[in-house]
Design an enzyme around this catalytic site. Structure first.
Site, PDB file in Angstrom:
ATOM      1  N   GLU A 213       0.871   7.908  -3.370  1.00 54.00           N
ATOM      2  CA  GLU A 213       1.628   7.549  -2.104  1.00 54.00           C
ATOM      3  C   GLU A 213       2.819   8.357  -2.109  1.00 54.00           C
ATOM      4  OE1 GLU A 213       0.845   5.518   0.278  1.00 54.00           O
ATOM      5  OE2 GLU A 213      -0.936   5.421  -0.568  1.00 54.00           O
TER       6      GLU A 213
ATOM      7  N   HIS B 217       1.077  -1.201   0.184  1.00 51.37           N
ATOM      8  CA  HIS B 217      -0.016   0.030  -0.022  1.00 51.37           C
ATOM      9  C   HIS B 217       0.760   1.260   0.018  1.00 51.37           C
ATOM     10  CE1 HIS B 217      -3.664   2.401   1.991  1.00 51.37           C
ATOM     11  NE2 HIS B 217      -2.804   2.853   1.192  1.00 51.37           N
TER      12      HIS B 217
ATOM     13  N   HIS C 116       2.934  10.907   1.015  1.00 49.90           N
ATOM     14  CA  HIS C 116       3.901  10.153   2.036  1.00 49.90           C
ATOM     15  C   HIS C 116       5.413  10.228   1.630  1.00 49.90           C
ATOM     16  CE1 HIS C 116       0.481   8.765   4.053  1.00 49.90           C
ATOM     17  NE2 HIS C 116       0.049   8.202   3.025  1.00 49.90           N
TER      18      HIS C 116
HETATM   19  P1  5GP Z   1      -7.277   5.684   5.491  1.00 50.36           P
HETATM   20  O1  5GP Z   1      -8.642   6.109   5.020  1.00 50.36           O
HETATM   21  O2  5GP Z   1      -6.774   4.859   4.585  1.00 50.36           O
HETATM   22  O3  5GP Z   1      -7.072   5.400   6.953  1.00 50.36           O
HETATM   23  O4  5GP Z   1      -6.658   7.067   5.863  1.00 50.36           O
HETATM   24  C1  5GP Z   1      -6.294   7.930   4.735  1.00 50.36           C
HETATM   25  C2  5GP Z   1      -4.683   8.139   4.675  1.00 50.36           C
HETATM   26  O5  5GP Z   1      -4.449   8.612   5.830  1.00 50.36           O
HETATM   27  C3  5GP Z   1      -4.222   6.511   4.450  1.00 50.36           C
HETATM   28  O6  5GP Z   1      -4.271   6.065   3.382  1.00 50.36           O
HETATM   29  C4  5GP Z   1      -3.029   7.051   4.822  1.00 50.36           C
HETATM   30  O7  5GP Z   1      -2.221   7.653   3.853  1.00 50.36           O
HETATM   31  C5  5GP Z   1      -3.201   8.046   6.008  1.00 50.36           C
HETATM   32  N1  5GP Z   1      -3.133   7.377   7.277  1.00 50.36           N
HETATM   33  C6  5GP Z   1      -3.877   6.930   8.058  1.00 50.36           C
HETATM   34  N2  5GP Z   1      -3.315   6.456   9.064  1.00 50.36           N
HETATM   35  C7  5GP Z   1      -2.079   6.885   9.217  1.00 50.36           C
HETATM   36  C8  5GP Z   1      -1.117   6.668  10.143  1.00 50.36           C
HETATM   37  O8  5GP Z   1      -0.986   6.110  11.044  1.00 50.36           O
HETATM   38  N3  5GP Z   1       0.179   7.219   9.731  1.00 50.36           N
HETATM   39  C9  5GP Z   1       0.283   7.788   8.540  1.00 50.36           C
HETATM   40  N4  5GP Z   1       1.653   8.444   8.172  1.00 50.36           N
HETATM   41  N5  5GP Z   1      -0.639   8.152   7.790  1.00 50.36           N
HETATM   42  C10 5GP Z   1      -1.686   7.434   7.896  1.00 50.36           C
HETATM   43  P1  5GP Z   2      -3.219   6.597   1.767  1.00 48.08           P
HETATM   44  O1  5GP Z   2      -3.958   7.902   1.571  1.00 48.08           O
HETATM   45  O2  5GP Z   2      -3.127   5.267   2.273  1.00 48.08           O
HETATM   46  O3  5GP Z   2      -1.972   6.805   1.332  1.00 48.08           O
HETATM   47  O4  5GP Z   2      -3.972   6.117   0.343  1.00 48.08           O
HETATM   48  C1  5GP Z   2      -5.325   6.665   0.178  1.00 48.08           C
HETATM   49  C2  5GP Z   2      -6.089   5.568  -0.213  1.00 48.08           C
HETATM   50  O5  5GP Z   2      -5.210   4.185  -0.808  1.00 48.08           O
HETATM   51  C3  5GP Z   2      -7.032   4.939   0.953  1.00 48.08           C
HETATM   52  O6  5GP Z   2      -8.336   5.697   0.615  1.00 48.08           O
HETATM   53  C4  5GP Z   2      -7.115   3.442   0.362  1.00 48.08           C
HETATM   54  O7  5GP Z   2      -8.548   3.245   0.303  1.00 48.08           O
HETATM   55  C5  5GP Z   2      -6.308   3.233  -0.752  1.00 48.08           C
HETATM   56  N1  5GP Z   2      -5.948   2.364  -1.443  1.00 48.08           N
HETATM   57  C6  5GP Z   2      -5.527   0.957  -0.716  1.00 48.08           C
HETATM   58  N2  5GP Z   2      -5.294   0.082  -1.679  1.00 48.08           N
HETATM   59  C7  5GP Z   2      -5.222   0.732  -2.896  1.00 48.08           C
HETATM   60  C8  5GP Z   2      -5.281   0.303  -4.301  1.00 48.08           C
HETATM   61  O8  5GP Z   2      -4.997  -0.771  -4.567  1.00 48.08           O
HETATM   62  N3  5GP Z   2      -5.452   1.093  -5.248  1.00 48.08           N
HETATM   63  C9  5GP Z   2      -5.991   2.587  -4.889  1.00 48.08           C
HETATM   64  N4  5GP Z   2      -6.048   3.518  -5.815  1.00 48.08           N
HETATM   65  N5  5GP Z   2      -6.039   3.247  -3.677  1.00 48.08           N
HETATM   66  C10 5GP Z   2      -5.716   2.005  -2.641  1.00 48.08           C
END
Ligand code: 5GP
Ligand code: 5GP
Length: 222
Positions: free
Chosen positions: A91, A40, A95
């Site tokens: 990503e 991820h 991040h």
């Molecule tokens: P989600 O809906 O996936 O929990 O949260 C949205 C996004 O917030 C995640 O995909 C990830 O990018 C970020 N996020 C959620 N929890 C954490 C965390 O504990 N640490 C960090 N660095 N990012 C997080």
């Molecule tokens: P985060 O914000 O974690 O960095 O990433 C955001 C989103 O990553 C979250 O809302 C989560 O639903 C999504 N995510 C997890 N797996 C996948 C995937 O395979 N493809 C895409 N496009 N988003 C994903």
């Protein structure tokens, strides 16, 4: 803090179980039927539970910088929902840019994540304990964590969806890009799993399932 030091304390290397993701989201791509977790992301994190994000909007994702990594990226870091490049771009922007100096830019970031993913084989650790995808079996969360600790050497956070399906496995990685044991941080109040899931269901309970990938998940035009 001091110049040259980072604005965070460690990383979470986050892997997902595609069957659970596709049970809970509309997938545009069908994960193959094999026991492989996919990447991820890798997220800078602070010990107080907060994290920096979107640190350098002036440095957008450029696929040209990682052309040599694409075969591995496509294999191990696919998007199950939407285009790979959009997922990777998100990503990196959210991040990766917060660690760009530490890892040596975009190529360094993706290369580091791919290397850690290869090193920390979740499936091997679980399989060594006789744990794998099953439509019937359920495992205690702490049994999965024991297997991960035995196989990978460090404590791992695991997160489940509301139905008790294993969704994500989070490895702790230090600023030196080595895995470390972050068990001490596991009860940090701000630590939470994917917010798309109800908080009370993020922690895996007594009956964790790893759903099999034995049917088609791709749904189009939902
Ligand atoms: P989600 O809906 O996936 O929990 O949260 C949205 C996004 O917030 C995640 O995909 C990830 O990018 C970020 N996020 C959620 N929890 C954490 C965390 O504990 N640490 C960090 N660095 N990012 C997080
Ligand atoms: P985060 O914000 O974690 O960095 O990433 C955001 C989103 O990553 C979250 O809302 C989560 O639903 C999504 N995510 C997890 N797996 C996948 C995937 O395979 N493809 C895409 N496009 N988003 C994903």
């Amino acid at each position: 803090s001091e110049g040259g030091s980072s604005n965070f304390d460690y990383f979470y290397l986050v892997r997902q179980w595609p069957a659970t993701f596709c049970n809970d989201h509309t997938c545009t791509h069908s994960p193959p039927n094999r026991f492989k977790f996919t990447i991820h992301g890798m997220w800078p994190q602070r010990t107080d539970g907060t994290w920096p994000e979107y640190c350098d909007p002036g440095n957008p994702f450029s696929v040209a910088k990682i052309l040599d990594l694409l075969p591995s990226m496509i294999r191990t870091w696919p998007s199950w929902s939407g285009e790979n490049r959009a997922f990777w771009s998100h990503e990196w922007t959210r991040h990766g840019t917060c660690a760009e100096r530490l890892v040596g830019g975009e190529r360094g970031f993706f290369k580091a994540v791919l290397g850690l993913h290869k090193q920390l084989r979740i499936e091997d650790a679980l399989a060594a304990a006789g744990i794998g995808p099953s439509g019937e079996k359920a495992y205690e969360g702490r049994v999965l964590q024991r297997a991960l600790k035995d196989g990978l050497g460090t404590y791992h956070h695991i997160f489940c969806d509301a139905k008790g399906n294993l969704a994500e496995v989070w490895s702790c990685v230090g600023l030196d890009l080595r895995p470390f044991d972050c068990g001490a941080q596991r009860d940090a109040p701000a630590l939470r799993g994917p917010s798309a899931l109800p908080p009370q269901n993020n922690a895996c309970g007594l009956r964790v399932k790893i759903p099999p990938l034995d049917r088609r998940y791709a749904r189009r035009g939902a």
